[in-house]
Structure formats: C-alpha cells, structure tokens
Design a protein around this motif. Structure first.
Motif, PDB file in Angstrom:
ATOM      1  N   ASN A  39     -52.654 -24.620 -46.288  1.00  0.00           N
ATOM      2  CA  ASN A  39     -53.082 -24.670 -44.890  1.00  0.00           C
ATOM      3  C   ASN A  39     -54.241 -25.656 -44.785  1.00  0.00           C
ATOM      4  OD1 ASN A  39     -52.803 -22.898 -42.239  1.00  0.00           O
ATOM      5  ND2 ASN A  39     -54.970 -23.342 -42.485  1.00  0.00           N
ATOM      6  N   PRO A  42     -59.413 -28.125 -39.087  1.00  0.00           N
ATOM      7  CA  PRO A  42     -60.791 -28.609 -38.890  1.00  0.00           C
ATOM      8  C   PRO A  42     -61.709 -27.510 -38.364  1.00  0.00           C
ATOM      9  CG  PRO A  42     -59.411 -29.326 -37.050  1.00  0.00           C
ATOM     10  CD  PRO A  42     -58.528 -28.510 -37.947  1.00  0.00           C
ATOM     11  N   TYR A  43     -62.940 -27.503 -38.846  1.00  0.00           N
ATOM     12  CA  TYR A  43     -63.962 -26.542 -38.405  1.00  0.00           C
ATOM     13  C   TYR A  43     -65.293 -27.264 -38.242  1.00  0.00           C
ATOM     14  CZ  TYR A  43     -60.762 -22.717 -38.929  1.00  0.00           C
ATOM     15  OH  TYR A  43     -59.687 -21.878 -38.742  1.00  0.00           O
ATOM     16  N   SER A  44     -65.783 -27.335 -36.998  1.00  0.00           N
ATOM     17  CA  SER A  44     -67.023 -28.080 -36.760  1.00  0.00           C
ATOM     18  C   SER A  44     -68.261 -27.177 -36.679  1.00  0.00           C
ATOM     19  CB  SER A  44     -66.914 -28.918 -35.485  1.00  0.00           C
ATOM     20  OG  SER A  44     -66.829 -28.093 -34.359  1.00  0.00           O
ATOM     21  N   PHE A  45     -68.070 -25.867 -36.664  1.00  0.00           N
ATOM     22  CA  PHE A  45     -69.217 -24.980 -36.860  1.00  0.00           C
ATOM     23  C   PHE A  45     -69.383 -24.924 -38.380  1.00  0.00           C
ATOM     24  CE2 PHE A  45     -69.603 -22.307 -32.725  1.00  0.00           C
ATOM     25  CZ  PHE A  45     -69.328 -23.404 -31.954  1.00  0.00           C
ATOM     26  N   ALA A  61     -63.812 -18.725 -35.792  1.00  0.00           N
ATOM     27  CA  ALA A  61     -63.903 -17.655 -34.790  1.00  0.00           C
ATOM     28  C   ALA A  61     -62.620 -16.833 -34.814  1.00  0.00           C
ATOM     29  CB  ALA A  61     -64.115 -18.272 -33.411  1.00  0.00           C
ATOM     30  N   LYS A  69     -57.983 -16.313 -37.896  1.00  0.00           N
ATOM     31  CA  LYS A  69     -57.273 -17.585 -38.070  1.00  0.00           C
ATOM     32  C   LYS A  69     -56.804 -17.677 -39.528  1.00  0.00           C
ATOM     33  CE  LYS A  69     -59.550 -19.932 -34.285  1.00  0.00           C
ATOM     34  NZ  LYS A  69     -60.131 -21.175 -33.735  1.00  0.00           N
ATOM     35  N   THR A  71     -57.104 -19.847 -41.836  1.00  0.00           N
ATOM     36  CA  THR A  71     -58.095 -20.280 -42.824  1.00  0.00           C
ATOM     37  C   THR A  71     -58.933 -19.091 -43.308  1.00  0.00           C
ATOM     38  OG1 THR A  71     -58.187 -22.460 -41.812  1.00  0.00           O
ATOM     39  CG2 THR A  71     -60.047 -21.844 -43.213  1.00  0.00           C
TER      40      THR A  71
END
Ligand SMILES: Cc1cc2nc3c(=O)[nH]c(=O)nc-3n(C[C@H](O)[C@H](O)[C@H](O)COP(=O)(O)O)c2cc1C
Length: 215
Positions: A39, A42-45, A61, A69, A71
């Motif tokens: 898998n 993208p994660y920007s936090f 989240a 999610k 991930t």
C-alpha cells in the motif's frame, strides 16, 4: 475574528488546520498488510520527532466511517493486528502527480503502486517495500500509535516510528550529511489541492545576528 473550535464543524476545523499550517512536508508512506499486500499513500501531517534515537511521525486520520485508513491498519503494532513497520518515502517534483494519485481510496488490498506505476524496491530491515524512485527512504518500526478519538470520523492518530535504515540517492548529501535541497526538489502541501515547491529559499543567521548589525 475570534473562534471557538467547539462552535465549528469538523470540516471547518479541518480547513483551518490545512490552510494555516503550511507548507507541510509530505510523507509518501509505503506499508504492507499482514497477508503481504503493499500500500502507498501520502500523509502531510508529518514531521520528525527526535534524532536520539531517530524518530518520526505521521497522522492518518480516521476515515469518514470512523474506521482506520489502510496505512494505519498496516503500520499499527502486531499486538493490534498490524505489521508494525512502514517506510517514509518523500514527495518530490519528479513524481508529484503520482503522489496526489496515490490518495485514491482503493479497496483494502489493492495497491497504489499499480495505480501510479511507481516501482516497489525491497527494503533492508522492514517488510514494506520502499519507492525505488524516491531520493530518500526511511525504513521505520512502529513504536507507538496515539489515538485522539478512536472510532470517530476525522479523529486523529499519531504513528510514531523509529528509523532503522536510511536510503539516500547518490549525490544527495555531502560527507557532513548536509542535504542538497535543489537535488531533493521536495514538494509541500498547502490547503485544498494546492502544493508548493522548495525552489524559492533564503538564509537567515540564527539568534541575534538575524536582526542585523544594529540589534
Ligand atoms: C498530499 C496529500 C496529503 C495527505 N495527507 C493526509 C494526512 O496527513 N492525513 C490523512 O489522514 N490523510 C491525508 N491525505 C489523504 C490520504 O492520502 C487518503 O485518505 C488515502 O486514501 C489514504 O490511503 P490509505 O487508506 O491507503 O492509507 C492526504 C492526501 C494528499 C493528496
């Protein structure tokens, strides 16, 4: 204008967070499910946590139904049903469209590697593959997941990982471990569907010197 967050809706609070906390670095996180399906999302936090030991964090989240999610399902510790490992690849200009495309909500088990055409490469110390095209990859073992509102839509989760292996593209860092930002060409996330590049930079000395000679 003064606002009490409790008088705002969840989408309004979200828009204020992503519009005000800018630019955000983007972790392009690869994971693998317990039954071996990869898998990528993208994660920007996302940020560093500390360098002794080397730790970083990102925040998946809860989904709209309050569930996890993919991930998070994969990266959470084995005691919680996950694999307990992940790789943070970086989001860079050369595959910026693929980064955004990987946010497509595919059914659990379908791989964003296939959707985007990016290449999975074997990691050295963890099971999830890294992204071969990424100039940087941090292989991580999950240390802790902090849940701020388990089971509720848009509740936050902080995944803290210990970096156990680092991959760097040839020529990206010098012998003193200084990273060449021009070669890295990282992108950042702004609000909505906006992004920024890291090509416009300036230097300021630290402390009193930052204020100039007369300060
Ligand atoms: C650039 C970018 C950054 C994102 N950052 C986050 C984030 O920090 N937290 C989050 O929960 N979702 C974030 N998303 C949305 C997830 O990538 C999206 O929900 C994705 O489908 C999750 O994939 P997964 O279920 O395979 O983990 C971001 C999307 C984009 C395009």
């Amino acid at each position: 204008m003064h606002l009490d967050p409790s008088s705002l809706s969840t989408p309004e609070r979200y828009k204020l967070l992503i519009g005000c906390i800018v630019p955000r670095p983007i972790a392009f996180v690869s994971t693998i499910s317990p039954d071996g399906r990869s898998n990528l999302a993208p994660y920007s936090f996302f940020n560093g946590v500390g360098s002794n030991p080397m730790m970083l964090m990102f925040c998946p989240a809860n989904a709209a139904d309050g569930g996890e999610k993919d991930t998070l399902r994969n990266a959470k510790p084995p005691t919680a049903g996950g694999v307990g490992e992940f790789v943070v690849n970086l989001a860079v200009e050369s595959y910026q469209r693929e980064v955004a495309a990987a946010a497509e909500e595919l059914p659990f088990g379908e791989s964003e590697f296939e959707l985007t055409g990016l290449t999975p490469a074997p990691s050295t110390k963890v099971r999830p593959p890294r992204v071969a095209e990424s100039p940087v990859a941090f292989e991580c073992e999950t240390v802790q997941v902090v849940r701020t509102n388990p089971g509720e839509p848009a509740g936050g989760n902080v995944v803290i990982g210990r970096v156990v292996a680092i991959h760097l593209a040839e020529g990206l860092v010098n012998e003193r471990m200084h990273v060449d930002p021009e070669r890295l060409a990282a992108i950042g996330r702004m609000g909505g569907t906006s992004y920024c590049s890291t090509r416009d930079r300036f230097d300021i000395p630290r402390g009193r010197a930052a204020l100039g000679d007369d300060a």
